[in-house]
Every structure is written in C-alpha cells, then in structure tokens.
Scaffold this motif. Structure first.
Motif, mmCIF file in Angstrom:
data_model
loop_
_atom_site.group_PDB
_atom_site.id
_atom_site.type_symbol
_atom_site.label_atom_id
_atom_site.label_comp_id
_atom_site.label_asym_id
_atom_site.label_seq_id
_atom_site.Cartn_x
_atom_site.Cartn_y
_atom_site.Cartn_z
ATOM 1 N N PRO A 1 -23.690 -11.635 -36.628
ATOM 2 C CA PRO A 1 -24.423 -10.472 -36.121
ATOM 3 C C PRO A 1 -23.532 -9.627 -35.214
ATOM 4 N N ARG A 2 -23.696 -8.330 -35.337
ATOM 5 C CA ARG A 2 -22.970 -7.405 -34.457
ATOM 6 C C ARG A 2 -23.926 -6.984 -33.353
ATOM 7 N N ARG A 3 -23.497 -7.163 -32.128
ATOM 8 C CA ARG A 3 -24.332 -6.852 -30.974
ATOM 9 C C ARG A 3 -23.718 -5.702 -30.171
ATOM 10 N N LEU A 4 -24.592 -4.970 -29.510
ATOM 11 C CA LEU A 4 -24.079 -3.979 -28.570
ATOM 12 C C LEU A 4 -23.424 -4.738 -27.419
ATOM 13 N N PRO A 5 -22.219 -4.377 -27.055
ATOM 14 C CA PRO A 5 -21.538 -5.110 -25.989
ATOM 15 C C PRO A 5 -21.997 -4.648 -24.610
ATOM 16 N N VAL A 6 -22.011 -5.574 -23.678
ATOM 17 C CA VAL A 6 -22.240 -5.216 -22.272
ATOM 18 C C VAL A 6 -20.866 -4.817 -21.739
ATOM 19 N N PRO A 7 -20.767 -3.643 -21.117
ATOM 20 C CA PRO A 7 -19.448 -3.201 -20.639
ATOM 21 C C PRO A 7 -18.822 -4.180 -19.646
ATOM 22 N N GLU A 8 -17.527 -4.210 -19.657
ATOM 23 C CA GLU A 8 -16.786 -5.073 -18.744
ATOM 24 C C GLU A 8 -17.184 -4.760 -17.308
ATOM 25 N N GLY A 9 -17.348 -5.797 -16.520
ATOM 26 C CA GLY A 9 -17.722 -5.635 -15.116
ATOM 27 C C GLY A 9 -19.229 -5.615 -14.895
ATOM 28 N N MET A 10 -20.003 -5.615 -15.976
ATOM 29 C CA MET A 10 -21.456 -5.631 -15.855
ATOM 30 C C MET A 10 -21.964 -7.013 -16.254
ATOM 31 N N THR A 11 -23.117 -7.378 -15.709
ATOM 32 C CA THR A 11 -23.739 -8.648 -16.078
ATOM 33 C C THR A 11 -25.135 -8.365 -16.604
ATOM 34 N N ALA A 12 -25.615 -9.279 -17.421
ATOM 35 C CA ALA A 12 -26.954 -9.141 -18.004
ATOM 36 C C ALA A 12 -27.746 -10.416 -17.696
ATOM 37 N N PRO A 13 -28.188 -10.587 -16.448
ATOM 38 C CA PRO A 13 -28.853 -11.826 -16.066
ATOM 39 C C PRO A 13 -30.184 -12.055 -16.786
ATOM 40 N N LEU A 14 -30.793 -11.014 -17.323
ATOM 41 C CA LEU A 14 -32.079 -11.144 -18.018
ATOM 42 C C LEU A 14 -31.917 -11.143 -19.532
ATOM 43 N N GLY A 15 -30.692 -11.263 -20.017
ATOM 44 C CA GLY A 15 -30.450 -11.178 -21.451
ATOM 45 C C GLY A 15 -30.492 -9.730 -21.895
ATOM 46 N N CYS A 16 -30.211 -9.488 -23.154
ATOM 47 C CA CYS A 16 -30.171 -8.111 -23.654
ATOM 48 C C CYS A 16 -30.906 -7.962 -24.971
ATOM 49 N N ASP A 17 -31.754 -6.968 -25.024
ATOM 50 C CA ASP A 17 -32.322 -6.453 -26.260
ATOM 51 C C ASP A 17 -31.958 -4.978 -26.267
ATOM 52 N N ALA A 18 -32.320 -4.280 -27.310
ATOM 53 C CA ALA A 18 -32.023 -2.851 -27.380
ATOM 54 C C ALA A 18 -33.166 -2.124 -28.074
ATOM 55 N N VAL A 19 -33.321 -0.868 -27.707
ATOM 56 C CA VAL A 19 -34.304 0.005 -28.348
ATOM 57 C C VAL A 19 -33.537 1.192 -28.916
ATOM 58 N N ALA A 20 -33.727 1.428 -30.209
ATOM 59 C CA ALA A 20 -33.048 2.542 -30.872
ATOM 60 C C ALA A 20 -34.051 3.626 -31.213
ATOM 61 N N VAL A 21 -33.609 4.862 -31.098
ATOM 62 C CA VAL A 21 -34.417 6.002 -31.532
ATOM 63 C C VAL A 21 -33.524 6.913 -32.352
ATOM 64 N N PRO A 22 -34.107 7.714 -33.229
ATOM 65 C CA PRO A 22 -33.286 8.678 -33.965
ATOM 66 C C PRO A 22 -32.507 9.571 -32.990
ATOM 67 N N ALA A 23 -31.310 9.912 -33.375
ATOM 68 C CA ALA A 23 -30.418 10.687 -32.506
ATOM 69 C C ALA A 23 -31.050 11.998 -32.024
ATOM 70 N N ARG A 24 -31.911 12.592 -32.818
ATOM 71 C CA ARG A 24 -32.536 13.857 -32.402
ATOM 72 C C ARG A 24 -33.437 13.670 -31.175
ATOM 73 N N LEU A 25 -33.973 12.448 -30.971
ATOM 74 C CA LEU A 25 -34.849 12.185 -29.822
ATOM 75 C C LEU A 25 -34.080 11.778 -28.565
ATOM 76 N N GLY A 26 -32.864 11.279 -28.732
ATOM 77 C CA GLY A 26 -32.088 10.783 -27.599
ATOM 78 C C GLY A 26 -32.011 11.740 -26.418
ATOM 79 N N PRO A 27 -31.571 12.989 -26.637
ATOM 80 C CA PRO A 27 -31.459 13.925 -25.513
ATOM 81 C C PRO A 27 -32.814 14.261 -24.881
ATOM 82 N N LEU A 28 -33.901 14.083 -25.610
ATOM 83 C CA LEU A 28 -35.231 14.356 -25.056
ATOM 84 C C LEU A 28 -35.728 13.201 -24.193
ATOM 85 N N VAL A 29 -35.233 11.996 -24.456
ATOM 86 C CA VAL A 29 -35.653 10.817 -23.694
ATOM 87 C C VAL A 29 -34.953 10.762 -22.332
#
Length: 144
Positions: free
Chosen positions: A28-56
């Motif tokens: 599986p390919r996962r979105l990486p957590v950037p170096e220097g950051m921690t994810a103590p609660l684990g990671c999930d992701a929410v995707a939206v169509p690119a047209r909605l991104g700037p509105l969110v």
C-alpha cells in the motif's frame, strides 16, 4: 513419446509460484507524514475532488498537512475520524492514509506550524457538508 517443440513444460512448483505472484497484493502507498512531525493518533486521510480543495481551506480553523495531485486534495486526519460519520460524497475516506492505485504520489501543498499533521476532522466534515449541501449525520431524522 513427446514431440520436440523446444518448449519445456512448467512444473507444479512453478505454476503455484506464478499463481501466488498474481494474487500478491501490491504494497500500500500511504501519504507520508513530513519529517519532524509525529502522528500520535495515527493517520487517516480525507480526499475531495481538486475543484473543492480551494473552497475547503478558508472554512477551516486549522489546516494540517494537505496533499494534492491533479484529481484530489488530501487532508491528514487522526485515525478513526470516520467513526459514526458518513463523509459526504464526493469525499473519500482513506483508512491508514492509503492511496488508491495512482501513478503519481500527491505532493505536499500545506504544512502546518508545529509537529502534528492533523486537520481537525469535525470542522473538515462540516465544511464538506456545507459545500456538498449534505446534512451532517447527527442532524438527520432517525427512522424506526
């Protein structure tokens, strides 16, 4: 007597190995957590169509790590942010921040200050409900 065709028959071991390789899931390919950051609660992701991104983005009080490609914008949220929520279509919830098959890994377009990558899930959920004209799960009528 076997005809001389120059082709060697495959043995059972070879056939079994080939069959297993066909069924072997890709890593599986996962979105990486950037170096220097921690994810103590684990990671999930929410995707939206690119047209909605700037509105969110402007509708959120805090924006965590956001990734984008041509088709989608992806927000990192804590694990289990889908518990008791039906994320409105066309949003896609990705447990473990696992990406669907895609030839291109989305690029990081926003990195928050601090060391945690999360966008708060409830404000993100509400922003998506508003943009998609969807009633939040908890405000819908309950049928018996």
């Amino acid at each position: 007597m076997r005809a001389a065709t120059g082709i060697r028959p495959l043995g059972m071991d070879t056939l079994v190995r080939l069959q297993r390789e066909l069924r072997a899931p890709a890593l599986p390919r996962r979105l990486p957590v950037p170096e220097g950051m921690t994810a103590p609660l684990g990671c999930d992701a929410v995707a939206v169509p690119a047209r909605l991104g700037p509105l969110v983005m402007p509708r959120l009080p805090r924006v965590g790590c956001v990734y984008a490609d041509e088709a989608h914008w992806w927000w990192i949220v804590p694990s289990d942010s889908d518990y008791a929520l039906e994320w409105p279509a066309p949003a896609c919830y990705a447990t473990g921040a696992v990406l669907p098959d895609s030839p291109v890994l989305p690029g990081l377009i926003h990195r928050p200050d601090g060391t945690v990558p999360y966008t708060p899930p409830i404000p993100l959920y509400l922003a998506l409900c508003r943009l998609t004209d969807t009633k939040p799960t908890w405000s819908r009528a309950v049928s018996a």
